[in-house]
Each structure stands twice: as structure tokens, then as C-alpha cells.
Design an enzyme around this catalytic site. Structure first.
Site, PDB file in Angstrom:
ATOM      1  CE  LYS A  52       2.011 -16.417  36.760  1.00 12.12           C
ATOM      2  NZ  LYS A  52       2.890 -17.546  37.189  1.00 12.12           N
ATOM      3  CB  SER A 127       5.051 -15.961  40.102  1.00 13.90           C
ATOM      4  OG  SER A 127       4.800 -16.951  39.128  1.00 13.90           O
ATOM      5  CB  SER A 151       4.495 -19.999  39.943  1.00  9.65           C
ATOM      6  OG  SER A 151       5.603 -19.231  40.327  1.00  9.65           O
TER       7      SER A 151
HETATM    8  N1  GLN Z   1       9.372 -19.032  43.383  1.00 10.09           N
HETATM    9  C1  GLN Z   1      10.053 -19.623  42.286  1.00 10.09           C
HETATM   10  C2  GLN Z   1      10.922 -18.586  41.600  1.00 10.09           C
HETATM   11  O1  GLN Z   1      10.948 -17.500  42.067  1.00 10.09           O
HETATM   12  C3  GLN Z   1       9.071 -20.245  41.326  1.00 10.09           C
HETATM   13  C4  GLN Z   1       8.484 -19.317  40.350  1.00 10.09           C
HETATM   14  C5  GLN Z   1       7.597 -19.983  39.329  1.00 10.09           C
HETATM   15  O2  GLN Z   1       7.205 -21.145  39.476  1.00 10.09           O
HETATM   16  N2  GLN Z   1       7.315 -19.257  38.258  1.00 10.09           N
HETATM   17  O3  GLN Z   1      11.566 -18.830  40.625  1.00 10.09           O
END
Ligand code: GLN
Length: 447
Positions: A52, A127, A151
Site C-alpha cells: 500500500k 482505503s 481499511s
Molecule cells: N473508512 C474509514 C475512514 O474513512 C477507515 C479508514 C482506514 O481504516 N484507514 O476513516
């Protein structure tokens, strides 16, 4: 070579990679081949994977899918990258994500959209959308993602692959670009449970560079995989099966519970009453920490700097105005507000109190149960663009994943069926702190 060809063939459609690194991969593959020729062996020796793009690699840019870091090459490797290198793994490239990991659909990336390989008109989740897609589309046998509020698990669910968020402190965060430091964890996304165990074995452990990494005795996760789940007690929180859950997802979770019972586990309903407060608490805490962590992007130290500024104040303001996207700005503003004098007690402090209540709720369930079972996300993958204009509905989709980060627990998402459109459904298993062995055993038995 086969994977680079595969990426060349399909990545134009999926958009999983921000950067492909053929030269780096070839160099590392040649080094792995030498080690193999010298008689060395190892589960990851010569195995390619994707990373990532918020995990630092000195051999490739680390952009966080943001204009702010578009041309940023870190001077060092993250500890997980170093550990993968020591195990002989090969870096194929850097994977697309929501900007600074803020989002659940990979649509906030500054560079491009990533499509779900099961249906190219749908989101891959986020994400870590690029990581899940790379694995699902055969563009990488494994990937590393990061999980602050779901994410790793939610894109794994949307793409039909396995994703693990380890216990907070189980894997070093050194070299992970910080979003919300008390919630962030790095973890594997793979095609099956055994591969997850292999990658976790390679990346876990105490790291002197990360004071929040834990010094804990861990078994070989691969060696304990096959232990089975006879007599395991699994809790099904009724709040995880209530309003807002798609019927097809609920049906698949209940069927999975039956399957686990056939394998020797006992499944019982429990209650986690603080669940409804998890999303507000998460967005206050994570945004507060983000507002502080992202203060470092000022146009001076690294990354993007706005042109033609006459004063320092102008440089900082314009750099942040032009360098960050809308969602990142929204979080910074939310977080700054929650931390402001006069609002701190009402919002940030209240959220920390809720955090404790959520943690206590899990503790009381784990006093009687080995694992918790529920859905990973309330729905399957939705259409690209369907929710991108509606942040609130996007945030509500995090209901089942964020409590786990708030409490620092390990959790894994694994496929448990398909909905009426043929889209993958993910189920989530949650364990007590450092309960990864039981988590992996249950998922392995189920798989
Ligand atoms: N969807 C969540 C957010 O927008 C989680 C994001 C993540 O785990 N980095 O914060």
C-alpha cells in the site's frame, strides 16, 4: 515476470497500482534466486507482493495517493518492508488507496479510481482498495495494507479475499505514514488464510523504532493453523445483525455460524450495546489524531510546496490548500474543531470515554467466548460514485469494523458467500488482544 505481464495486461482496467517497480522487482528477484541457489529456503523467499502506498519504501515513491506526496521517495524502508526484504520477498509496486487512508472506496485517491474486479463498475472498498484488488485480480499473491477503521478488512470483503488487522502493537508502524496513530495497524491481504499466516509470521514482533509495538511471545502462526476449532465458543452480537444490514449479508453470516458449529464450535448470541456509539467516537478520535499528524505537511520539510509564496504563512496555507483533497481537509477541520478549547470536553474527551466503554464491552464478551463473529460490512460493493458525494453514508458503512480498532483488537475478514448480483460477502472474526492464533485457526477451519 509472469506477474509483471499480468499487471501490464489487467491493471489498465483495475487500477490497483499507483507505481509498478519492474527494476526493483527484478533486482530483488535475482537476489532471492541467489539465496535459493545457496540452498536457503523460506515461505516468502522469491515471492512477489504489493505494498500500500502509505508504507515507506526507499526504492519507490510513497505517495499516500495524495498530491502532497506525489514525488516523495522516503529515505528509509518501513520496518515491515525491511522484514519482507529479509524474508526474501519481492516488491512489485505500490498500491492505490484513499488519500492518506481516509475513505472506504479508494475514490479519494488523487491519482485514479480503482475498480472492483468482480464488477468493474463497482468500488473495491477502501482505503486499501488497490491492495485487495491486486490480490483478487491475480496482480500480486499478497499485499500489505493498513487498517485504521476497517481499511484492510472492508476491501478484502468487497473483493472476496482474506484481510487481517492484527492486534494494536503486534506489527511495527515504523514507516507507516500516520493517519491516527492510536488506531493504525499494518496487516496482510491474501487469497487464503495460510498465506495470511505466512505474511504475519514475517512482519510481526517488537520493533525498537516503534514504542507502541509490543514485546510479546507469538507462536509460529503457520504452525498452529491446523489445530481446528472443536469446543471454541463464538459470540454473535445481536447489534451486528440489526438494522441497516443487507438481507443477503445477514443470511450469509448466519449460514457461516451454522458451518462453524458443524466444525465443532458453539455459537451463541450476545450483546455489545455500545456499538451504536462506535462510528461517532471513531470519527472524532481518528480526525483529532489526523489533524495533529497531518500538521507536518507545511511545504517546508517534504512533499509538495506551493509556488510563488511571499511569506511563510502564505506558503503553509497555499501548500495545504492545493496539496490536500476535500476528504482530507474535512477530517483536519473536524479534528481541529474537536480538539479546540471549549469543545474538547464535549467531543474529544467524550469520545475517549466511549472508547473505554466499547473496550469494556469486548472484554466482558471475551471473558466467556473465544471469538466474535459478524459481518465485515453492512453491504457488498456499491457502484463507483454512488456514495462519494455523501460522506455520512460512507462513514456509517464502517459500523462493524471501527469498534475493533477502538479496542485495539485483531480481526480478520474472509469470504462467506455471494449476494444476488454475484458479489462477494465478507464475514469478520474478532479475537481478544493477541488472539491471532485462534482467529487464524477458525478462519482456516472454515475456509
Ligand atoms: N473508512 C474509514 C475512514 O474513512 C477507515 C479508514 C482506514 O481504516 N484507514 O476513516
Amino acid at each position: 515476470d509472469a506477474l509483471l505481464t499480468r499487471i501490464e495486461g489487467v491493471d489498465g482496467k483495475t487500477g490497483a497500482y499507483v507505481t509498478v517497480c519492474p527494476e526493483l522487482a527484478e533486482k530483488q528477484a535475482a537476489a532471492a534466486q541467489e539465496r535459493l541457489d545457496d540452498g536457503e529456503s523460506g515461505a516468502l523467499l522469491g515471492v512477489p507482493g504489493g505494498i500500500k502506498d502509505n508504507i515507506c519504501t526507499s526504492g519507490a515513491t510513497t505517495t499516500c495517493s495524495s498530491k502532497m506526496l506525489e514525488h516523495f521517495t522516503p529515505p528509509y524502508d518501513a520496518t515491515v518492508v525491511e522484514k519482507l526484504g529479509a524474508a526474501g520477498a519481492v516488491t512489485l509496486g505500490k498500491l492505490n488507496m484513499d488519500e492518506f487512508a481516509m475513505g472506504g472506496s479508494t475514490e479519494t485517491s488523487y491519482f485514479k479510481k480503482t475498480a472492483n474486479p468482480w464488477d468493474l463498475t463497482r468500488v473495491p472498498g477502501g482505503s486499501s482498495g488497490g491492495a485487495a484488488v491486486a490480490v483478487a485480480a491475480g496482480e500480486a499473491p499478497f499485499a500489505l495494507g493498513s487498517d485504521t477503521g476497517g481499511s484492510i478488512r472492508q476491501p478484502a470483503a468487497f473483493c472476496g479475499v482474506v484481510g487481517l488487522k492484527p492486534t494494536y502493537g503486534a506489527v511495527s508502524r515504523y514507516g507507516l505514514v500516520a493517519f491516527a496513530s492510536s488506531l493504525d495497524q499494518i496487516g496482510p491481504i491474501t487469497r487464503n488464510v495460510e498465506d495470511t499466516a505466512v505474511v504475519l509470521d514475517a512482519i510481526c514482533g517488537r520493533d525498537a523504532h516503534d514504542s507502541t509495538s509490543a514485546d510479546y511471545a507469538h507462536p509460529s502462526y503457520t504452525a498452529t493453523l491446523g489445530k481446528g476449532i472443536k469446543g471454541m465458543k463464538i459470540a454473535l452480537p445481536k447489534e451486528y445483525l440489526g438494522d441497516g444490514l443487507a438481507p443477503s449479508v445477514k443470511h450469509a453470516i448466519l449460514a457461516a455460524a451454522k458451518e462453524l458449529e458443524k466444525l465443532g464450535a458453539v455459537c451463541e448470541e450476545v450483546s455489545l450495546p455500545a456499538t451504536e456509539y462506535a462510528v461517532p467516537a471513531y470519527y472524532l478520535i481518528s480526525s483529532a489524531e489526523a489533524s495533529s499528524n497531518l500538521a507536518r505537511y507545511d511545504g517546508v520539510k517534504y512533499g509538495f510546496a506551493a509556488d510563488g509564496c511571499k511569506t511563510l504563512a502564505q506558503l503553509v496555507t497555499r501548500t495545504r490548500d492545493e496539496g490536500f483533497g476535500r476528504e482530507v481537509k474535512r477530517r483536519i477541520i473536524l479534528g481541529t474543531y474537536a480538539l479546540s478549547a471549549g469543545y474538547y470536553d464535549a467531543y474529544y474527551k467524550k469520545a475517549l470515554q466511549v472508547r473505554r466503554i466499547i473496550k469494556n464491552g469486548f472484554d466482558s464478551v471475551f471473558a466467556d467466548y473465544d471469538l466474535i463473529l459478524g459481518p465485515t460490512a453492512p453491504t457488498t460493493a456499491y457502484k463507483l460514485g454512488e456514495k462519494s458525494g455523501d460522506p455520512l453514508s460512507m462513514y456509517l458503512g464502517d459500523i462493524y469494523t471501527v469498534p475493533v480498532n477502538i479496542a485495539g483488537l485483531p480481526a480478520l475478514s474472509i469470504n462467506c458467500g455471494y449476494d444476488e448480483d454475484g458479489l462477494p460477502i465478507g464475514m469478520q472474526l474478532i479475537g481478544p488482544a493477541f488472539g491471532e492464533p485462534a482467529l487464524l485457526q477458525a478462519a482456516y477451519a472454515y475456509e
